[in-house]
Design an enzyme around this catalytic site. Structure first.
Site, PDB file in Angstrom:
ATOM      1  N   GLU A   1      18.179  21.377   9.965  1.00 57.71           N
ATOM      2  CA  GLU A   1      17.723  22.775   9.999  1.00 57.71           C
ATOM      3  C   GLU A   1      16.216  22.915   9.764  1.00 57.71           C
ATOM      4  O   GLU A   1      15.771  23.473   8.753  1.00 57.71           O
ATOM      5  CB  GLU A   1      18.524  23.622   8.992  1.00 57.71           C
ATOM      6  CG  GLU A   1      20.004  23.627   9.327  1.00 57.71           C
ATOM      7  CD  GLU A   1      20.829  24.616   8.509  1.00 57.71           C
ATOM      8  OE1 GLU A   1      20.310  25.173   7.525  1.00 57.71           O
ATOM      9  OE2 GLU A   1      21.988  24.850   8.880  1.00 57.71           O
TER      10      GLU A   1
ATOM     11  N   GLU B   1      27.440  21.599  11.764  1.00 58.71           N
ATOM     12  CA  GLU B   1      27.864  22.510  10.695  1.00 58.71           C
ATOM     13  C   GLU B   1      28.409  23.784  11.306  1.00 58.71           C
ATOM     14  O   GLU B   1      27.811  24.344  12.212  1.00 58.71           O
ATOM     15  CB  GLU B   1      26.691  22.941   9.791  1.00 58.71           C
ATOM     16  CG  GLU B   1      26.210  21.917   8.828  1.00 58.71           C
ATOM     17  CD  GLU B   1      25.058  22.427   7.964  1.00 58.71           C
ATOM     18  OE1 GLU B   1      24.963  23.650   7.705  1.00 58.71           O
ATOM     19  OE2 GLU B   1      24.241  21.596   7.555  1.00 58.71           O
TER      20      GLU B   1
ATOM     21  N   HIS C   1      17.715  16.354   4.301  1.00 54.58           N
ATOM     22  CA  HIS C   1      18.415  17.627   4.114  1.00 54.58           C
ATOM     23  C   HIS C   1      17.765  18.351   2.924  1.00 54.58           C
ATOM     24  O   HIS C   1      18.414  18.673   1.941  1.00 54.58           O
ATOM     25  CB  HIS C   1      19.912  17.402   3.909  1.00 54.58           C
ATOM     26  CG  HIS C   1      20.758  18.599   4.226  1.00 54.58           C
ATOM     27  ND1 HIS C   1      21.814  18.570   5.114  1.00 54.58           N
ATOM     28  CD2 HIS C   1      20.705  19.868   3.776  1.00 54.58           C
ATOM     29  CE1 HIS C   1      22.377  19.768   5.177  1.00 54.58           C
ATOM     30  NE2 HIS C   1      21.720  20.580   4.369  1.00 54.58           N
TER      31      HIS C   1
ATOM     32  N   TYR D   1      26.373  29.665  12.187  1.00 51.16           N
ATOM     33  CA  TYR D   1      27.151  30.462  11.236  1.00 51.16           C
ATOM     34  C   TYR D   1      27.324  31.916  11.639  1.00 51.16           C
ATOM     35  O   TYR D   1      28.362  32.505  11.401  1.00 51.16           O
ATOM     36  CB  TYR D   1      26.459  30.444   9.852  1.00 51.16           C
ATOM     37  CG  TYR D   1      26.526  29.111   9.168  1.00 51.16           C
ATOM     38  CD1 TYR D   1      27.634  28.772   8.382  1.00 51.16           C
ATOM     39  CD2 TYR D   1      25.512  28.175   9.308  1.00 51.16           C
ATOM     40  CE1 TYR D   1      27.706  27.537   7.748  1.00 51.16           C
ATOM     41  CE2 TYR D   1      25.580  26.935   8.678  1.00 51.16           C
ATOM     42  CZ  TYR D   1      26.680  26.627   7.904  1.00 51.16           C
ATOM     43  OH  TYR D   1      26.762  25.406   7.287  1.00 51.16           O
TER      44      TYR D   1
ATOM     45  N   ARG E   1      29.790  13.568   7.613  1.00 48.69           N
ATOM     46  CA  ARG E   1      28.344  13.757   7.610  1.00 48.69           C
ATOM     47  C   ARG E   1      27.874  14.006   6.190  1.00 48.69           C
ATOM     48  O   ARG E   1      28.380  14.898   5.516  1.00 48.69           O
ATOM     49  CB  ARG E   1      27.975  14.947   8.506  1.00 48.69           C
ATOM     50  CG  ARG E   1      26.510  15.266   8.461  1.00 48.69           C
ATOM     51  CD  ARG E   1      26.092  16.404   9.405  1.00 48.69           C
ATOM     52  NE  ARG E   1      24.675  16.626   9.203  1.00 48.69           N
ATOM     53  CZ  ARG E   1      24.102  17.812   8.995  1.00 48.69           C
ATOM     54  NH1 ARG E   1      24.826  18.920   8.996  1.00 48.69           N
ATOM     55  NH2 ARG E   1      22.812  17.899   8.788  1.00 48.69           N
TER      56      ARG E   1
ATOM     57  N   ASN F   1      23.987  23.697  14.080  1.00 49.94           N
ATOM     58  CA  ASN F   1      24.570  24.368  12.914  1.00 49.94           C
ATOM     59  C   ASN F   1      24.636  25.853  13.226  1.00 49.94           C
ATOM     60  O   ASN F   1      23.596  26.494  13.399  1.00 49.94           O
ATOM     61  CB  ASN F   1      23.693  24.166  11.673  1.00 49.94           C
ATOM     62  CG  ASN F   1      23.583  22.702  11.254  1.00 49.94           C
ATOM     63  OD1 ASN F   1      24.231  21.832  11.822  1.00 49.94           O
ATOM     64  ND2 ASN F   1      22.773  22.447  10.255  1.00 49.94           N
TER      65      ASN F   1
END
Ligand code: JJW
Length: 451
Positions: free
Chosen positions: A166, A354, A121, A297, A77, A295
């Site tokens: 995002e 991600e 992005h 985290y 990606r 994504n």
């Protein structure tokens, strides 16, 4: 045995983004983006770092593809820099920019690696920002034109597309919290930007269907996850607002064609903020997509706090272990998020676009001993597996990131790579996590308990 076994056809990959790795900011006819402007304004980025050179992947892409090949991933990606293609945002096409991405994609295909391409992005052409940026619907038109150009040019070469990366970061983090470019602090502006990003997404989805009916398209919202401290109504509602802002706000419009009422009302009552919806917008935004990218985290436990912020919520610190960027390590939240999405939106195919950890270990005797990153990957990939066992339709996992890179407002100090980059020499060194991941990819399983 604590074997975590993935299906043979599970897709493994890594992810990067243009401004974070390419460098060559003033080469190949590239125009300026809002990140060039923002990073050069002192005080915005740690150490006054910027992406002028980054990992120099613009020139070293063959070396990077060789790293992917040895790793054994089936998918890479990356994102295209809009200002490389249209230096002024719209208007004249820069063929040299397009040629660069053809070289990169050809190199990937030659090595049997499928490109997964992100269109946006975060590197919005500065020329468009000067005309109002995402606050203006003209930027939506410009994005659609850029998307169509790319879809036509790469038809038959790229079959998996991500429109927007995002959107919460590109709207609220950038225009309300002021942490990312363009660094504004206005909730109404941020909410307008969020709506226009979703609209741009929908427009690109519709354009792709006309240009390439074979290709697949989705987007990649980010989601942290808060778990309620208790079952009390107040805690439950506070956490619903926090998660809703990150998840429902960006997914209900796409999957249900509407914004979540409880948040629309909250924004209106607390800040007199409204969404500038025009006729037909929600139909465009809810155009059917093929998958959603997630994504993930971090997460935490949170509870109601009358005095705290827009949402009256307090993130609690249960003495979590944290990565080097300070984010709590919370793999349970990953499982909860994925099962929540499945319950709310149905069995939509999901790619983990991600996931990864910041640890700043350096090279010692040619080796990077990033055991903490391996531990993070183990627990988070196990959470993905848990979710799959619970019926969530996860198709693949892409580690953030292939290599250390420009971590936005945190500059080069915060390292997310499974490959180390020396930012003086640009030398790449595979970390221990790279070898751990390579082993997982080749076997399709790992043992929770180290042998
Ligand atoms: C900061 C919250 C203060 C990127 C942040 C929230 C602080 C009130 C990593 N994902 O580099 C940063 N990343 O480019 C995309 N995702 O501040 C890829 N989200 O609030 C990675 C979120 C992020 C952030 C950073």
């Amino acid at each position: 045995m604590s074997k975590i076994q993935f299906p043979q056809d599970f897709i493994w990959g890594t992810a990067t983004a243009s401004y974070q790795i390419e460098g060559a900011a003033n080469e190949g006819g590239r125009g300026a983006s809002i990140w060039d402007t923002f990073s050069k304004e002192p005080g915005n980025v740690k150490n006054e770092d910027n992406g002028d050179v980054a990992c120099n992947s613009y020139h070293l892409y063959k070396e990077d593809v060789a790293l992917l090949k040895e790793l054994g991933v089936s998918t890479y990606r990356f994102s295209m820099a809009w200002p490389r293609i249209f230096p002024n945002g719209d208007g004249e096409l820069n063929q040299e920019g397009l040629d660069y991405y053809h070289r990169l994609v050809d190199e990937l295909l030659e090595h049997n690696i499928k490109p997964m391409c992100t269109l946006y992005h975060w590197d919005l052409p500065q020329a468009l920002q000067d005309r109002g940026g995402w606050e203006s619907r003209e930027t939506v038109e410009a994005f659609d034109h850029y998307a169509k150009t790319i879809f036509s040019s790469f038809k038959g070469k790229i079959s998996t597309w991500i429109t927007i990366n995002e959107p919460w970061c590109a709207s609220y983090l950038s225009n309300y919290l002021g942490i990312h470019a363009p660094g504004k602090k206005d909730l109404q502006l941020a909410t307008t930007v969020a709506h226009h990003l979703l609209l741009a997404h929908g427009r690109a989805v519709q354009s792709l269907r006309k240009i390439d009916a074979q290709a697949q398209i989705g987007y990649a919202p980010n989601a942290g996850w808060s778990e309620a401290y208790s079952d009390s109504e107040q805690d439950q509602q506070a956490v619903r607002r926090a998660n809703g802002w990150q998840v429902e706000w960006f997914m209900d419009p796409v999957f249900k064609g509407e914004y979540p009422d409880f948040l629309v009302n909250w924004f209106k009552e607390k800040e007199n903020v409204t969404v500038p919806i025009q006729e037909g917008d929600m139909d465009v935004i809810s155009s059917p997509i093929d998958f959603v990218g997630i994504n993930y985290y971090t997460g935490n436990v949170a509870r109601y706090d009358e005095g705290n912020g827009l949402f009256h919520i307090e993130n609690l610190d249960f003495n979590y272990e944290r990565t080097d960027i300070g984010w709590p390590i919370y793999p349970e939240g990953f499982y909860q998020l994925l099962t929540y999405l499945n319950d709310r939106y149905g069995q939509v195919p999901i790619y983990i676009t991600e996931n990864g950890a910041c640890y700043n270990d350096g090279v010692e005797n040619g080796e990077v001993k990033d055991d903490n990153r391996i531990s993070y990957m183990r627990s988070h990939i196990a959470s993905v597996h848990r979710a799959m066992q619970s019926g969530v339709n996860v198709k693949g996992y892409l580690a953030w990131s292939l290599m250390d890179n420009f971590e936005w407002a945190e500059g080069y100090d915060m390292r997310f790579g499974i490959v180390h980059v020396n930012f003086d020499t640009l030398e790449r060194t595979k970390k221990n996590s790279y070898y751990w991941y390579k082993n997982l990819i080749s076997q399709s399983y790992f043992d929770l308990i180290k042998a």
